[in-house]
Design a protein around this motif. Sequence first.
Motif, PDB file in Angstrom:
ATOM      1  N   THR A 205      42.414  46.348  34.474  1.00 27.36           N
ATOM      2  CA  THR A 205      41.403  47.509  34.901  1.00 27.36           C
ATOM      3  C   THR A 205      41.777  48.824  34.891  1.00 27.36           C
ATOM      4  O   THR A 205      42.902  49.149  34.655  1.00 27.36           O
ATOM      5  CB  THR A 205      40.515  47.646  36.018  1.00 27.36           C
ATOM      6  N   ASP A 289      37.148  48.797  39.691  1.00 27.60           N
ATOM      7  CA  ASP A 289      37.252  47.282  40.169  1.00 27.60           C
ATOM      8  C   ASP A 289      36.399  46.766  39.329  1.00 27.60           C
ATOM      9  O   ASP A 289      35.863  47.215  38.178  1.00 27.60           O
ATOM     10  CB  ASP A 289      37.062  46.741  41.120  1.00 27.60           C
ATOM     11  N   ARG A 290      36.878  45.243  39.483  1.00 31.52           N
ATOM     12  CA  ARG A 290      36.476  44.157  38.316  1.00 31.52           C
ATOM     13  C   ARG A 290      34.744  43.872  38.377  1.00 31.52           C
ATOM     14  O   ARG A 290      34.244  43.953  36.878  1.00 31.52           O
ATOM     15  CB  ARG A 290      37.225  42.809  38.394  1.00 31.52           C
ATOM     16  N   ASN A 293      33.668  47.554  35.829  1.00 31.62           N
ATOM     17  CA  ASN A 293      34.398  47.098  35.020  1.00 31.62           C
ATOM     18  C   ASN A 293      33.382  46.319  33.957  1.00 31.62           C
ATOM     19  O   ASN A 293      33.262  46.203  32.978  1.00 31.62           O
ATOM     20  CB  ASN A 293      35.603  46.361  35.153  1.00 31.62           C
TER      21      ASN A 293
ATOM     22  N   CYS B  52      41.338  40.752  39.753  1.00 31.97           N
ATOM     23  CA  CYS B  52      39.959  40.750  39.396  1.00 31.97           C
ATOM     24  C   CYS B  52      39.086  41.168  41.342  1.00 31.97           C
ATOM     25  O   CYS B  52      37.648  41.114  42.065  1.00 31.97           O
ATOM     26  CB  CYS B  52      39.277  39.485  39.560  1.00 31.97           C
ATOM     27  N   CYS B  57      41.323  35.729  38.312  1.00 30.56           N
ATOM     28  CA  CYS B  57      42.143  35.531  37.496  1.00 30.56           C
ATOM     29  C   CYS B  57      43.611  35.549  37.788  1.00 30.56           C
ATOM     30  O   CYS B  57      44.864  34.595  37.051  1.00 30.56           O
ATOM     31  CB  CYS B  57      42.415  36.793  37.258  1.00 30.56           C
TER      32      CYS B  57
END
Lengths: 820, 169
Positions: A205, A289-290, A293, B52, B57
């Motif tokens: 990220t 963080d994902r 994101n 993630c 992931c």
Amino acid sequence: MSVEPEPQPVPARDPDLSDLVDASIRRVEDHRILTGEAKYIADFGNDETLHAALLRSPHAHARIDTIDVSRGEDHPGCVLVLTGEDLAAEYDPMGCGITAFEEWPLAVDRVRFAGEPVALVVATDRYVAEDVVQRIDVSYDRLDAVVDVREARKDETVLHKDVGTNVAAAEVFEFGQVDDAFETADHVVERTYSWERATGLPLETAGVVAEYDSETDSFDIFSNMQLHTHPGRNTLPQVLGYDPSAVRLHCPEDIGGSFGTKITSLQRYCYLAAVASRKIGRPVKFIEDRVENLQGGDVHGSDREYEVRLAVDDDGSIRGLDMSFLDDFGAYPRFSIHSVIKPLAAVCGPYDIEHIRYGYEIVLTNKTCQTVYRGYGMPQHTFALEKIVDDAARELGIDQTAFRRRNYIEPDQMPFKIPSKNVYDSGDYPAALDRLIDVIDEKERREGGLLDPSTVAERRKEGKYRGTQPSVFLEPSTGGNDWPDRMRMEDPIESFSRDQVDEPPEHFRAEVHPDGTVTASLGTDSAGQGHQTLVTQLLSDELGIPIDDIEVDYLHSGQVPNEMGSAASRMTVMLSGAVAGLSQELTANLKRLAAVEMDCPVEVLEYERGAVINPADGARLTLGELATVDQEDDGTLTSLTHEYGFPGTDVDDFDDAYVNKLPIFATTAFSVNAPIVEVDVETGAVDILRYYTLHDAGTAVNPMMLEGQVHGATAHGIGLALLQEFQYNDIGQPVTTTLFDYLLPSIDNIPEMVLLQSETPSPFTVNGSKGAAEGGTIAAPAAVAISVNAALEPLDSDIDRIPISPKYLRARLRGSGSTE
Amino acid sequence: MQSEGPTISDTHLRDIDVTLNGADHSMAVEPRLKLSDFLRDEVGLRSVRVGCEHGVCGACTVLVDGECIKSCLMYAVEADGASIETVEGLRQDDGSLHPIQESFYLEHALQCGFCTSGFIMAAKGLLESRPDPDRRAIREGLAGNICQCTGYQNIYRAVERVAADMEEP
């Protein structure tokens, strides 16, 4: 997969090229990555570093009533809380792609998408920072959210009151006599298509570590931003109110992928980390963080509704194309109009179409904003174009392949100026198509092949429909950088002249050391493409020195005054030119130095394999010896900067495009794609059994890395075709906020690819190479779509959107009455 | 009113003993500390990449007592007493690359490299249970790891290469 691995055809070599071009040199980046020593942005920082987290809006559209940070500030680990009002008191808003709009890194007064940052917290560690975020109390007055693009353009709910409309930009381009072509053509075929929101998600990220230095009142900002040296994209100095020399953007040597998405998302994060570091006097780190994101990371791609018409004559020739679309840009036009007008660079695809209308509308809704993503508007355009061609052939009862072949641009027309003025450099599209069709006929239509007619018939009885539709796809590459200013021009385009064209060069440096080694420095960043290998290989080839004697590093923004950088599939072409130009200059300098040392005329000297030689007496001075001599003086002859100009500016054919500020791409790579698909009409699942592709990106500098780019880009395209889709509910809540909902292709989803390569050199570049990193992503969604069409033809059904999800396809098939 | 998360004063450090790449480590950690963050931030094993933080992931894949584990889905305290292997432990005694690392290099099975540590550890776990995997076994063994750069073609080749090399006497 029980298939025999396909033999990979060896590309033809151009005999004029020297040793290391067209060689699969293995990568110099790999050792540090494989051993875990590579340092990505998350590995930056020191004991002094503080950690940031963001409070994000839970609502898609709301007025911010109050923000109470007191309980957050009371937390013992809290160092700083910032809100939009704090920023507005001291700084400027972020750069916005369309200047009428204003976007702050933290919302001021109003939030416009769920996930929009509202407050920044800096604390002793990230866990604590997230604790503090939970203690900030915001009261919101919710407003109606607008999530549908057709609703949004009615302007009943306007996102930006001061601008007064949700339509951020709109244009219609007309080339030729479009109305006349459509009135006089024998047939007009008309369709609508849609492309849902998706993007590429690098596994790493976005992240930043900002260090403010109070003694010099300047910043060192380390981030994985793409184009960190591009003065127009990296607007941080302006918005922070500093001189560019005081805001030094540095890139890590290793960046965990970008695909375009890290160009703009880092603007927000670098801004915030810089401001926070200045306030606190310590380094501040933020790693997205994902979930943030996916939800609000400013990384979504094109989201379009197309209306397309094709005018066709009885003889199968395409007379005209009329295409318009709405593009849902989300809450802010963070980026400008590049993605909506880039397709003008290949508006007619591989087809010779004379009369073309192309219109777009950029519409704002309460969603996270769009950014750049691999292909940048081209995958969507290519899907719409290939679909209308396919649908027209079916409607008119013409074989799809024959219809395409009837309309392809022929090799003797190259270089070919298309109606929208860009120039295709080279390629024999019909021959490439025939070559791949022959391979498929031989491998797959024979007994036991995937398309063996008896197998196809057998599978159909079980509800499994197989098909493939080979077609040619174009990849405008080596993108120019003058045309995107179209939207920022103060004077009308008619008054723009050729001598005002401003294309930033490729900034490149190299220094020879007394031990004979060379350090090269790039003016841009790299996110996995292997630029260090590429430059090492090119420089080794030009200077005739071992690969191990070359090191390649990266410059920061303060060292590079004018640079475009790594985007628009430019780097192979630009670095080839930059290395060739610098090497030429360097060897001339080395001869000058040697002439003095050897006391002979410079003309008699020759440069060969790391040394200057006088053939008359065999005298020889090596790179290292000459660098030593030079350093006793001022060292400027063996430490050089070279700026390689954009190759398109040297080609008069591009002038028409330049003066009209229309997209210029100096090279046009091409491919033929033919995925063999099997559609399960009961479940709606599409299985790609094998993916055939022939790729031509001119001269291959490093065929191994080129193949890697084709594999990777194609996998992205397959993900787009079948899996990836950001969804919102009707109040603007994103419902795909984890990787359980937003589906990335795993090894399970990606089929075996059979990749053939050919090399048609570009006449416009120093070594015939063309950019090639986006072609697979541009082609694959359309290729899968028309192959699904082919599979469904016996059911008289087809598809009209991307992605082709099982749910969509089941509904589509039910609608056509062909199943259940 | 939003709920309040735990604060520093709420937490109690716990002592854990783990074996990391063959060496013993004792450390006091917060119970909420993820194993991935423990390995990266407390121990400095930066080959463990975080992509993630919700177990999809696979970039943070490590071997815990020989089993492939996504270290973002495990707390450090849960690893108390375990033996953990990461990429840092793969290098041969003479400093050369492990055959899996070597195969990834030779087959160009990495580009940006952010997923690579996870793939290497997943491949190690796979090859320890299936020394001669066919493509189906490779697919199943590596389906928990995402690579966004390579399109997986060369990852197949790398795993097949190392399996073939291991077969040779």
